[in-house]
Design an enzyme around this catalytic site. Structure first.
Site, PDB file in Angstrom:
ATOM      1  N   GLU A 176      65.146  30.242  83.160  1.00  0.00           N
ATOM      2  CA  GLU A 176      66.216  30.052  84.138  1.00  0.00           C
ATOM      3  C   GLU A 176      65.676  29.622  85.513  1.00  0.00           C
ATOM      4  O   GLU A 176      65.860  30.342  86.514  1.00  0.00           O
ATOM      5  CB  GLU A 176      67.074  31.313  84.251  1.00  0.00           C
ATOM      6  N   GLU A 387      69.011  33.531  75.282  1.00  0.00           N
ATOM      7  CA  GLU A 387      69.653  34.729  75.850  1.00  0.00           C
ATOM      8  C   GLU A 387      71.155  34.623  75.649  1.00  0.00           C
ATOM      9  O   GLU A 387      71.759  33.574  75.907  1.00  0.00           O
ATOM     10  CB  GLU A 387      69.420  34.869  77.358  1.00  0.00           C
TER      11      GLU A 387
HETATM   12  O1  IFM Z   1      68.955  40.143  83.002  1.00  0.00           O
HETATM   13  C1  IFM Z   1      69.106  38.771  83.135  1.00  0.00           C
HETATM   14  C2  IFM Z   1      67.875  38.034  82.674  1.00  0.00           C
HETATM   15  O2  IFM Z   1      66.734  38.468  83.321  1.00  0.00           O
HETATM   16  C3  IFM Z   1      68.030  36.555  82.914  1.00  0.00           C
HETATM   17  N1  IFM Z   1      69.260  36.075  82.356  1.00  0.00           N
HETATM   18  C4  IFM Z   1      70.459  36.778  82.633  1.00  0.00           C
HETATM   19  C5  IFM Z   1      70.281  38.259  82.344  1.00  0.00           C
HETATM   20  C6  IFM Z   1      71.579  39.019  82.649  1.00  0.00           C
HETATM   21  O3  IFM Z   1      71.951  38.843  83.978  1.00  0.00           O
END
Ligand code: IFM
Length: 485
Positions: A176, A387
């Protein structure tokens, strides 16, 4: 430039292709704790979270879930779930404390032990090199807004690949980078907490460059067959209305939220509209040096997609001035001012309906649309959902159980969305649920629980939520059980 809407034709959403990789994900600073042992030094998140007022309740990752000490127990939990793969990140300052120079072997040994433990349990390790925890020393030298940080990142990538490359088959450079650049240097709600949109755009370019240089470093060090990826939190941007002004707002957010990364990484160029939109903030011709775009566009083997909720935008009504006081952390608020570079005159909206404990609307169609857009725009590029998951206000019952039907619903809907995308042609190879266990949710501290395992922070015991049992059944069957399952 937003996605075409999902078709609602009936589709078999239960079974996944054979070989589909079922995983769960975490990140170093969110779970490891042990921040000052075995030579580890502070990252920007140590500094930021120890600064009063930066995180909810002043929470820090000092202890987190003590995964550094408890990793063997945690791998057993993964094994009980039946995970095929575990995605974790390496803490840069644990293995190379100042972000320069030789490896600290005591720190690297932790990851060697973790990888060995995973392999002994038949779980594929998937390493993320950078999940937001820049060495504080490199931030003190200018951080991501300066070019040398990209070069340091590639050196670090080579060190980790040398240490773990013989046993790790899936590598992600950055997690990210949008958050690192724009929340870290633009809105300032993440570490290092700077609020300077020019710095944020410079950071975005150097994160892109760091990714490309790291891909080269990894290719040089890894055996053939290792798969290299980057994980992007691509925004599924939808205009609030079909008005020209709202569609224009969506285009701009798509440029600075998505194509600022996919453009150079996957197409070898920054999009013209992004360059024009942000020309008042950064001199792109001076920033992007000869050879940078070719370096950034080195081929990758997989694109990691992180998805939680769609991004709904509108134009600020004519005559209304932007109100910085309403700016939130990721554009998921309601009537909230944009935290995107050069887009203070764009508003964000929450779709009606159910939300998670983060306040994020639950809308799995966004995931299908996003995966199909990637399929259309980058045919032949395999994808993994690296994710996806949800925070809810989970409670431990006196009987020691945690009932989380909302999370099961969320997961069911989003796995269904993945299956729909696959049925429509998207090449999705795996799914990593965020997160294995409750952990430090950055500026929100420990109050937001995303885990399959509930963590009792007082005792550090891990308790499987109902969703953990449900996910284990999904993995076992390679399919989503029907509503009665
Ligand atoms: O916890 C975070 C993660 O570190 C990065 N992506 C989003 C998740 C939830 O906010």
């Amino acid at each position: 430039m937003t996605s075409a809407p999902t078709e609602s034709a009936p589709v078999d959403t239960t079974a996944f292709p054979s070989g589909f990789l079922w995983g769960a994900a975490t990140a170093a600073y969110q779970i490891e704790g042990a921040v000052d042992v075995d030579g580890r030094t502070p990252s920007i998140w140590d500094t930021f979270s120890r600064t009063p007022g930066r995180t909810a309740g002043g929470d820090t990752g000092d202890r987190a879930t003590e995964h550094y000490l408890r990793y063997r127990q945690d791998v057993r939990l993964m094994s009980e779930l039946g995970l095929g793969a575990y995605r974790f990140s390496v803490s840069w300052t644990r293995v190379q404390p100042t972000g320069r120079g030789p490896v600290v072997e005591r720190g690297m040994d932790f990851y060697r032990r973790l990888v060995d433990e995973l392999l002994e349990h038949g779980i594929q390790p998937a390493v993320t090199l950078y999940h937001w925890d820049l060495p504080q020393d490199l931030e003190d030298l200018g951080g991501w807004p300066v070019r040398t940080t990209a070069e340091r990142f590639a050196d670090y990538a080579a060190l980790v690949a040398d240490a773990l490359g013989d046993r790790v088959g899936i590598w992600t450079t950055l997690n990210e980078p949008w958050c690192s650049a724009f929340l870290g240097y633009g809105s300032g709600v993440h570490a290092p907490g700077r609020a300077d949109w020019t710095a944020a755009l410079r950071a975005a370019h150097h994160l892109n460059l760091g990714h490309g240089l790291a891909v080269d470093a990894l290719r040089a060090a890894l055996p053939a067959g290792a798969r290299i990826a980057v994980s992007l939190n691509l925004h599924e941007v939808r205009p609030l209305t079909e008005s020209a002004a709202d569609r224009e707002a969506a285009r701009r957010i798509d440029a600075v939220g998505n194509r600022v990364f996919t453009g150079p990484m996957l197409n070898g160029a920054y999009p013209d509209d992004l360059l024009a939109d942000t020309a008042h903030l950064v001199d792109w011709r001076a920033l992007v040096q000869d050879g940078d775009l070719a370096a950034i566009a080195r081929p990758i083997d997989l694109l990691g997609v992180n998805y939680y909720t769609p991004t709904v935008t509108s134009a600020l009504p004519p005559g209304q001035a932007p109100d910085p006081a309403t700016a939130g952390d990721a554009g998921h608020g309601d009537g909230e001012q944009s935290p995107f570079a050069g887009c203070a005159d764009v508003l964000f909206h929450r779709a009606p309906g159910r939300r998670t404990d983060m306040g994020w609307p639950i809308d799995p169609t966004g995931l299908t649309d996003l995966l199909l857009r990637i399929h259309r725009e980058h045919p032949g590029l395999p994808v993994m959902v690296t994710e996806n998951g949800a925070a809810f206000d989970d409670r431990l019952t006196p009987e020691g159980t945690v009932h989380d039907p909302q999370r099961i619903d969320y997961l069911r809907g989003h796995l269904d969305a993945v299956r729909r995308a696959i049925a429509a042609g998207a090449d999705v190879r795996g799914y990593f649920l965020w997160s294995l266990m409750d952990n430090f949710e950055w500026a929100h501290g420990y109050g937001k629980r995303f885990g399959l395992y509930y963590v009792d922070y007082a005792t550090q015991s891990r308790i499987p939520k109902d969703s953990a049992r449900w996910y284990a059944e999904v993995i076992r069957a390679g399919a989503v059980p029907d509503q009665r399952g």
